[in-house]
Each structure stands twice: as C-alpha cells, then as structure tokens.
Design a protein around this motif. Structure first.
Motif, PDB file in Angstrom:
ATOM      1  N   GLU A 306       0.813  -1.208   0.000  1.00 57.47           N
ATOM      2  CA  GLU A 306       0.000   0.000   0.000  1.00 57.47           C
ATOM      3  C   GLU A 306       0.853   1.267   0.000  1.00 57.47           C
ATOM      4  N   GLY A 307       2.157   1.100  -0.130  1.00 60.54           N
ATOM      5  CA  GLY A 307       3.035   2.261  -0.205  1.00 60.54           C
ATOM      6  C   GLY A 307       3.549   2.777   1.124  1.00 60.54           C
ATOM      7  N   TYR A 308       3.225   2.070   2.244  1.00 62.81           N
ATOM      8  CA  TYR A 308       3.724   2.484   3.561  1.00 62.81           C
ATOM      9  C   TYR A 308       5.143   1.924   3.747  1.00 62.81           C
ATOM     10  N   GLN A 309       6.082   2.548   3.128  1.00 62.41           N
ATOM     11  CA  GLN A 309       7.426   1.973   3.081  1.00 62.41           C
ATOM     12  C   GLN A 309       8.353   2.447   4.201  1.00 62.41           C
ATOM     13  N   TYR A 310       7.927   3.443   4.983  1.00 61.68           N
ATOM     14  CA  TYR A 310       8.796   3.971   6.040  1.00 61.68           C
ATOM     15  C   TYR A 310       8.274   3.551   7.411  1.00 61.68           C
ATOM     16  N   GLN A 311       9.144   2.961   8.232  1.00 63.55           N
ATOM     17  CA  GLN A 311       8.767   2.464   9.546  1.00 63.55           C
ATOM     18  C   GLN A 311       9.376   3.337  10.645  1.00 63.55           C
ATOM     19  N   TYR A 312       8.548   3.703  11.613  1.00 68.91           N
ATOM     20  CA  TYR A 312       9.014   4.444  12.790  1.00 68.91           C
ATOM     21  C   TYR A 312       8.681   3.609  14.018  1.00 68.91           C
ATOM     22  N   LEU A 313       9.696   3.211  14.771  1.00 64.30           N
ATOM     23  CA  LEU A 313       9.487   2.397  15.965  1.00 64.30           C
ATOM     24  C   LEU A 313       9.445   3.302  17.195  1.00 64.30           C
ATOM     25  N   PHE A 314       8.341   3.228  17.932  1.00 63.15           N
ATOM     26  CA  PHE A 314       8.202   3.952  19.196  1.00 63.15           C
ATOM     27  C   PHE A 314       8.094   2.913  20.311  1.00 63.15           C
ATOM     28  N   GLY A 315       9.037   2.921  21.231  1.00 61.31           N
ATOM     29  CA  GLY A 315       9.023   1.962  22.331  1.00 61.31           C
ATOM     30  C   GLY A 315       9.366   2.639  23.646  1.00 61.31           C
ATOM     31  N   ILE A 316       8.624   2.316  24.693  1.00 60.69           N
ATOM     32  CA  ILE A 316       8.888   2.848  26.032  1.00 60.69           C
ATOM     33  C   ILE A 316       8.993   1.680  27.000  1.00 60.69           C
ATOM     34  N   LYS A 317      10.121   1.601  27.683  1.00 60.77           N
ATOM     35  CA  LYS A 317      10.333   0.523  28.644  1.00 60.77           C
ATOM     36  C   LYS A 317       9.887   0.921  30.047  1.00 60.77           C
ATOM     37  N   LYS A 318      10.388   2.057  30.517  1.00 61.70           N
ATOM     38  CA  LYS A 318      10.087   2.478  31.887  1.00 61.70           C
ATOM     39  C   LYS A 318      10.042   4.000  31.972  1.00 61.70           C
TER      40      LYS A 318
END
Length: 684
Positions: A306-318
């Motif tokens: 679908e053309g969503y070729q860019y990934q942004y990872l958001f992660g929070i541990k603590k």
C-alpha cells in the motif's frame, strides 16, 4: 512454533503410555514401551491436532463415548496450544532481554571506541595539544576515592549521592496514554507490537510497550506519552527508558494546573538519546506531563503493497519519578593518570574540557596536581565554560623556547666533509647540518626550515614560444626534468633575481619563498622590472603577469603570519643578460623568510635512510653520537642556512596528573544535583 508443539505432543504421548501401563500394575520394558510409542507415532502426526473432525448425521445414534473422547482430545490440543503459547512468549521475552543486554554491551563498546577516536582526532588535529587523558564514566577504573557521589556507569554520569531516608522513588496513581499529534493522525498506519503503555509506569514488570508507525513519506515523526497524576506530585528527577533503532530527541513538558504547559527547566530543547535518560531539575509540582519522542527520520525502509514503506518504531520501557535530596557537597579523586604516548613526554600546560550540567544553585569545582602533596592542588576552570572563576590553563613546568639554531654546510666546503660515512645506505649519502645540545626536547615542537633568506628555485628546460606568459599551470605537468636548488638572496640587491645571468636555451624558472610577518596586515606598492615575461603570486593570488614597464604597479598585501611568494619566469632571451627586479627587499618586509613556509618533517633515521627518495628534501632525522645530537639530511647544499626551532624542558619532569572533582549544591535538601558526563585533560 511447530517444533515446540511436536515436543509437547511427544511428551504427552510418553506420559500417556506410562500412566496407562502403571494403572494396569505393569512396569513396561524398554522394548514394550518402544513398541507402543512407535504405534502411536504411526497413528498420530505430532504436528497435527489429536482431535479429528467427524461429521455427525441426523440419522446417527449419538454415543457418549464418541463425544467424551472428542472433548478429551480437544482439551489436550487446547492445553498444548496454551502451554506452547506461554513457552513461545517466554522464549521471545528471553531473546528480547538477550537482545537488550547485547545491545547495551555493543553500545558500551561503541561509546568507548567513539570516545577514543574523538581524543585521537583532537590530539592529531591542528590544535596544539600533544596528549590527553579522559573519562566518560563507562567504569570506575580511573577513580581512586569518592565521597557523597554516585557514579552511574549505565548512564555514564556522576551526580551527588542521594540521601537515605529523604530520597524516594514515587509510584503515584496515574493514567497514561500514547498519542499522535492531532494534525498528523491521518499520516500513519499503526501496528501494535508488544506490551501495554500502562506497563511503563510499573517498576516491577519487564514488558516493553512498542508500536510501529507506517508512513508513505520520509520525514520527522513524533508521538507523546501523556500522564495524568491523581494528585499533584513534587518531583525533581524523571528517568525514561526507551526502545528505538535510531537516536531520538526526548522533550518533557509539564503543568501544575492542567492548563499551562512548560518545558522542564534547563531542557528547553530536550535531549538526544537511543536508550535511557535522566532529567534532573529543581523540585517542581506536577499535575500532568507529556513526554515527546521526536524522530528526524524513519528507523527502517521496506517494500509495502500500500506504499507504507517507512517504519518508525516507538518503544517505552520504563518511566520513573523521583523526589530526591542531596548532600551539600561530594567529590571524586582520580587515580594518577598518565598520557598514553610512545614519545618522551613531560606534563607542562594543562587545560580541561568537560561535558556537564549545572542547574541553578549547583556548581562543580575542579583541581589538578602533579604530585601527591595535599597542598599541590591547583584550581582550574573548564575552557568550554562561559564564565571562569579560575585559570583555564595551568603550567606545571618551565618550558624554554630555544633561539633558532643556525645550521648548514659551510659555503667554502664540499659536501663530502659533512658526509656521515657510517649512515650511507643504498648508494645514498647523508650529511650533517651540524649538532645541537642534548636536551629534553618537547615532542612535535621541532621545526627545521630550509634556506634562511633564500629562494627555492625550480628549473626546467622548455621552449613554449615567444608569446608565452608563465603561469602556475605550467608546473602541473612539466615536459622536462625539474632541477631544484636553493639560492641565497643577493646581499646588496635583495629584490633582484638572476642578476644578468645568461642562458643558452629557453627555460622556465619557479622562485618560491615563505615570508613570516609578525605585524598587522601591511600593503607594499612596488614597480617591478624584468627582461623576461614573469608572473607574480602572493598567497595563491596572481598580482601580475607579462613584461612590466615603467607604469606597472604591483601591490603586495602581506597578512600576519606566513605568506607564500612565487615568481614565475619564462626565459625568452638567449645568450643575453637576464635580470628581474621585484622592487622590494623580502628580508626587510618580513620577520623571517625561508625558501619554504613549510618546515621539514622529522622522521626516524631508519625511514630517512631506507624509506625516503633521494630527491625528497622535505625530511630530516636526528642522530645521537658521542653525547651530541646531529641533524641529518639526504642532500648537500653548501652555503644554505637552516634554522631549527624547538622547545625544551628545564625543570623536574612530571609524568602523572590527578584530578579532583567537587560537586556542590547550595540548597541542602530537596533540590537537584550537578551532573558530570565527561572530562578531558589536555596537555600542551
């Protein structure tokens, strides 16, 4: 996943056989057990469920045994799936934890290597520093004593130590959510990866909240965790642990009334990180806060239908909150630190560069000493501080800058008299320019200049036609062999070149000279004369070309420091007197002048003898013999003067240095602490 299911199905079969045999009062032999197990394995595929679907017809008589067996088999299959799901979860969790440990280990190694590379760039750049020692607090190997301080090797920082009984980890009742800014919601497609954002506030779980945002365009992306406390909290430290592939900017804003938001004091631009981060600030009342995670670019690119070729990872541990109190003062004393240099080195001038945070009401003082006496501590201020309360540079030795040593082979002698016979190698002779007193010369302060008050002359026989005007391009790729020499300036006629010299062939000559000028910028206007076409360049700028006449005026703009003067000549006149008069005295307009502004390179005697071409005059070596230090070159130029400059130590040598770091805060109790993340002691 199917491998784990097969193992569990196999274990269930083994237990089933043992239970059935033991219920009969029989302990099966290995042969009996193997036979039953092989029969079951032939009847049942370990990778398939035990329950087999069977269509029930309306006309059939329902049998309880059939339904009971189906329920038992379904229960077995569901139990295996349930246990396998737990195993897979624990396995993935273990791998994730292993990944985190390895990531932290590699980050530690990378940071350590980066710190070493930064120091080498600083040391070997044109900074004037000869050596350095530094600490980024990856460990405590350089610390001798400490009092009332905390050295955090995970976050690589030093702070005042938290006071017991008055410092608390706050675990308030709060709600939390992770959001996209309202104006950007439609730009992303979100995929939940793991955990729940509420786990970030639970100090006793090991879950990480992760979302991947997919976008059709590359560019900055930001999300924020919004936290609302049930009651106002008094805080002065926030710890945030994130999970990301690339560095992000963390920005925290808070409100005390739920309406007006402000950035944390001292963090108006946030801070960059790729792991964990601590924010220290004066104690503040906080009702709600937002933690912004800002990414400048995507973490990963992929092909998406679908053309969503860019990934942004958001992660929070603590996310953890503290209300801390600190003592008024704490300090660290380092072990004796020795600069890592292979050369003979003695500590002289010392300066300090730090990476620190000084909230209002806090300070860090630094002291240096080169022996173990308590009264030897001397206060120093970092050079990168805006205001200094102590000297930025401390001098621990008496450095003598020697007068230039005039060296060279006497004009009326032959080169053979200066030759050092025992150094001859590969048919190349080596010559002594003279000797100097054996002293403790400070490394990399030696500067040997060739041709005092002399021209560096290059000559090539070449016929370029009567209309040719010389230029620097002529010397890019000359057609003939270049003959080089160094010619002293004519006494009494210092601005004159060639002085009536007669040539039998056309040729090009390149006269070069380096002039050092101590004063301010100075402009000299002259009227040159020449029998031949010439071109004059000063510091790469062409001032004149052609054959000058009585109306020709050349302006020389001499800057402070080194100036490179080049005069190019094309000899057209054959068997005639050739003369050029520049119209000024190079010696009179300069503080020093040499055949080149570049000093000769000092190399080892071995490299001079075996790894230097015989036509390379840019190098020299030192040769110790009979208590003297001889200056050795691979060429003989009788009558040419060389000047050697160097600095030497005329005092007690110091090889080690100690640094004392005193952290202070002036509102004892609930306030904040200064933070030190790195220091570098530089020696010159």
């Amino acid at each position: 996943m199917s491998i784990n299911i097969r193992k569990k199905r196999f274990a269930v079969m083994v237990n089933q056989i043992l239970q059935e045999e033991l219920q009969k009062g029989n302990l099966p032999t290995s042969r009996e057990f193997g036979a039953r197990l092989n029969k079951l394995l032939r009847e049942q595929d370990l990778g398939s469920p035990e329950y087999r679907f069977k269509r029930a017809l309306n006309s059939e008589l329902a049998e309880s045994d059939f339904y009971n067996e189906a329920v038992v088999n379904i229960q077995k299959d569901l139990m295996i799936l349930y246990e396998n799901t737990i195993s897979v979860h624990n396995e993935l969790k273990g791998k994730f934890n292993w990944f985190e440990v390895e990531k932290n280990r590699l980050e530690y190694e990378a940071r350590k290597l980066e710190a070493e590379l930064k120091e080498k760039v600083l040391l070997y750049g044109k900074t004037g520093y000869l050596a350095s020692v530094f600490d980024t607090f990856d460990d405590v190997s350089k610390v001798e004593t400490e009092e009332n301080v905390s050295i955090d090797i995970k976050n690589h920082q030093v702070t005042l130590k938290q006071q017991e009984n008055t410092s608390f980890l706050i675990e308030p009742q709060a709600s939390i959510g992770f959001f996209t800014p309202q104006n950007a919601v439609s730009n992303y497609k979100k995929l939940h990866i793991s955990g729940n954002i509420s786990n970030a506030l639970n100090a006793y779980t090991n879950e990480t909240f992760q979302e991947v945002w997919l976008s059709k365009t590359q560019g900055p992306a930001e999300g924020y965790a919004e936290i609302h406390f049930a009651e106002k909290q008094r805080l002065n430290r926030i710890d945030i642990g994130i999970h990301t592939l690339k560095e992000v900017n963390l920005y925290v804003e808070f409100t005390a009334d739920g309406l007006n938001y402000f950035h944390l004091p001292y963090y108006s631009e946030g801070k960059n990180t790729a792991n964990n981060l601590s924010f220290y600030f004066p104690t503040a009342e906080i009702k709600s806060l937002r933690i912004w995670i800002r990414k400048q670019e995507s973490d990963k690119e992929m092909v998406h239908p679908e053309g969503y070729q860019y990934q942004y990872l958001f992660g929070i541990k603590k996310i953890q909150f503290y209300r801390l109190s600190f003592p008024g003062e704490g300090h660290i004393v380092t072990k004796p630190l020795t600069p890592n240099t292979d050369e003979h080195f003695s500590i002289g001038k010392v300066s300090l560069v730090t990476e620190e945070e000084l909230p209002d009401g806090t300070d860090i003082e630094y002291y240096v000493r080169v022996d173990n006496r308590e009264e030897s501590w001397r206060k120093i201020s970092p050079v990168n501080r805006d205001t200094s309360v102590a000297p930025n540079v401390l001098d621990f030795k008496y450095v003598v800058r020697s007068k230039p040593s005039n060296l060279g082979i006497a004009e009326q002698t032959s080169g053979q008299e200066a030759e050092i016979i025992e150094l001859q190698a590969n048919g190349i002779s080596f010559y002594s320019l003279g000797h100097i007193e054996k002293r403790k010369i400070i490394p990399r302060t030696e500067r040997l200049y060739i041709g005092k008050d002399a021209w560096n002359v290059q000559e090539v026989i070449q016929n370029l036609g009567e209309a040719h005007i010389p230029s620097l391009n002529d010397w890019m790729n000359p057609s003939g062999d270049i003959v080089r020499t160094v010619t002293p300036i004519l006494e009494g006629n210092r601005g004159i070149l060639m002085n009536g010299q007669v040539f039998t062939e056309n040729r090009q000559l390149h006269y070069g000279m380096g002039l050092y000028y101590d004063g301010r910028e100075n402009v000299i206007s002259t009227i040159p004369s020449s029998t031949e076409p010439i071109a004059i360049y000063l510091n790469g700028e062409k001032l004149f070309e052609g054959i000058p006449n009585s109306q020709t005026n050349v302006n020389y703009k001499f800057k402070q420091g080194w100036n490179d003067l080049n005069v190019l000549v094309y000899v057209q006149s054959i068997n005639k007197n050739c003369t050029i008069d520049l119209g000024f005295d190079p010696v009179a307009v300069s503080t020093h002048c040499y055949a080149s502004s570049q000093f000769m390179e000092k190399i080892s005697l071995f490299d001079l003898r075996y790894n230097t071409r015989n036509n390379d005059w840019s190098k020299y070596a030192l040769y110790e013999k009979d208590g003297r230090v001889y200056i050795v070159v691979n060429h003989s130029l009788p009558g040419v003067i060389y000047d050697l400059y160097y600095d030497y130590v005329d005092e007690v040598e110091h090889r080690d240095v100690q640094l004392k770091i005193v952290l202070k805060q002036f509102s004892v109790g609930e306030y904040t602490t200064p933070v030190l993340r790195r220091y570098t002691l530089q020696f010159s």
